[in-house]
Enzyme design. Structure first.
Site, PDB file in Angstrom:
ATOM      1  CG  ASP A  72      -0.257  -0.428   2.419  1.00 21.67           C
ATOM      2  OD1 ASP A  72       0.740  -0.323   2.685  1.00 21.67           O
ATOM      3  OD2 ASP A  72      -1.099  -1.207   3.264  1.00 21.67           O
ATOM      4  CG  ASP A 141      -9.320  -2.606  12.173  1.00 25.09           C
ATOM      5  OD1 ASP A 141      -8.214  -2.842  11.821  1.00 25.09           O
ATOM      6  OD2 ASP A 141      -9.690  -1.296  11.777  1.00 25.09           O
ATOM      7  CG  HIS A 143      -6.390  -3.007   8.834  1.00 21.76           C
ATOM      8  ND1 HIS A 143      -6.667  -2.169   9.895  1.00 21.76           N
ATOM      9  CD2 HIS A 143      -5.243  -2.491   8.377  1.00 21.76           C
ATOM     10  CE1 HIS A 143      -5.501  -1.514  10.168  1.00 21.76           C
ATOM     11  NE2 HIS A 143      -4.611  -1.625   9.177  1.00 21.76           N
ATOM     12  CD  GLU A 148      -8.793   0.743   7.597  1.00 24.36           C
ATOM     13  OE1 GLU A 148      -8.480  -0.178   8.068  1.00 24.36           O
ATOM     14  OE2 GLU A 148      -8.434   1.781   7.766  1.00 24.36           O
TER      15      GLU A 148
END
Length: 264
Positions: A72, A141, A143, A148
């Site tokens: 990314d 979380d 991801h 996400e």
């Protein structure tokens, strides 16, 4: 899925680095047949890069015939920005090994047409056939990359809006000012990761325990994108003891016994 429970983060880094080096050497890459390696950024893999550099300096591996694709990049940060992932990768890894710069692939967060940039990236990956090994981390979380919660589990490389949790977590790199963190990023998709021949995920720390539980014991769920690894034919998750705190005792014992059998 293979889960490798270790004692501490340092062991995770050393184990992962050795695993990657062994994979590269077993592949015997050449200019015509390069080893294709997917790479992450962030705090978790940083020590693994240091261990890989040590192994390179010791003459145990060459990256001359390795092609890399990063997961990314922030939208709007130029490559020379100290918090861009271009800068991170060259500063912490590429500048210290023998990889040719033309073998390095990182998404262009400054592209005028981000959709075209994402399509170009996917096409470049396809041009090599597949990614042989994709290393990654996981967010608190669950991801992976910047996929996400609620991301499509068949998604491809695209632009994503970052969640408030991610902005807060990454603000530590931006003077602890959440307003300085870019709100968008380009990221490989879950489907892109799942296409890799093998996926290696590093999980360390108490704050990742719920994510690891979702990955190993939970149901496949787009709210925990890491859970998609349950469907991958060759997924390896390496974790430290603090990250296992939410797993059942029998789960950890089961995987430790498997690793003991592999070592025999």
């Amino acid at each position: 899925m293979r889960l490798v429970p270790l004692d501490c983060a340092e062991q995770v880094s050393r184990w992962a680095a050795r695993y990657i080096v062994d994979k590269i050497n077993a592949f015997q890459p050449t200019a015509e047949k390069p080893f294709v390696l997917g790479l992450p950024t962030g705090g978790t893999p940083l020590q693994t890069y240091k261990e890989l550099i040590k192994l390179y300096q010791a003459g145990e591996v060459s990256f001359k015939h390795v092609v890399t694709f990063n997961m990314d990049e922030y939208v709007g940060l130029p490559p020379e920005h100290k918090e861009s992932y271009h800068y991170f990768m060259f500063h912490n890894f590429f500048n210290h090994i023998d990889i040719p710069v033309e073998n390095v692939n990182i998404l262009n967060g400054m592209a005028e047409d981000v959709d075209a940039e994402c399509e170009r990236y996917e096409a470049k990956i396809r041009s090599y056939g597949k990614i042989h090994l994709f290393m990654g981390g996981v967010g608190v979380d669950g991801h992976i990359a910047f996929n996400e919660p609620a991301s499509s589990l068949s998604s491809r490389t695209r632009i994503k809006t970052l969640t408030e949790d991610t902005l807060i977590a990454n603000s530590r790199f931006f003077d602890n000012d959440v307003n300085k963190v870019p709100k968008f990023a380009l990221t490989v998709g879950v489907g892109t990761l799942m296409d890799a021949e093998e996926v290696l995920i590093l999980v360390t720390g108490y704050n990742k325990a719920l994510a690891l539980q979702a990955c190993v014991e939970g149901a496949v769920n787009h709210l925990w994108t890491i859970s998609a690894l349950q469907l991958h034919r060759r997924a390896v998750v390496v974790c430290d003891e603090p990250a296992t705190q939410e797993l059942k005792v029998k789960t950890v014992k089961y995987f430790k016994q498997l690793e003991q059998n592999i070592a025999r």
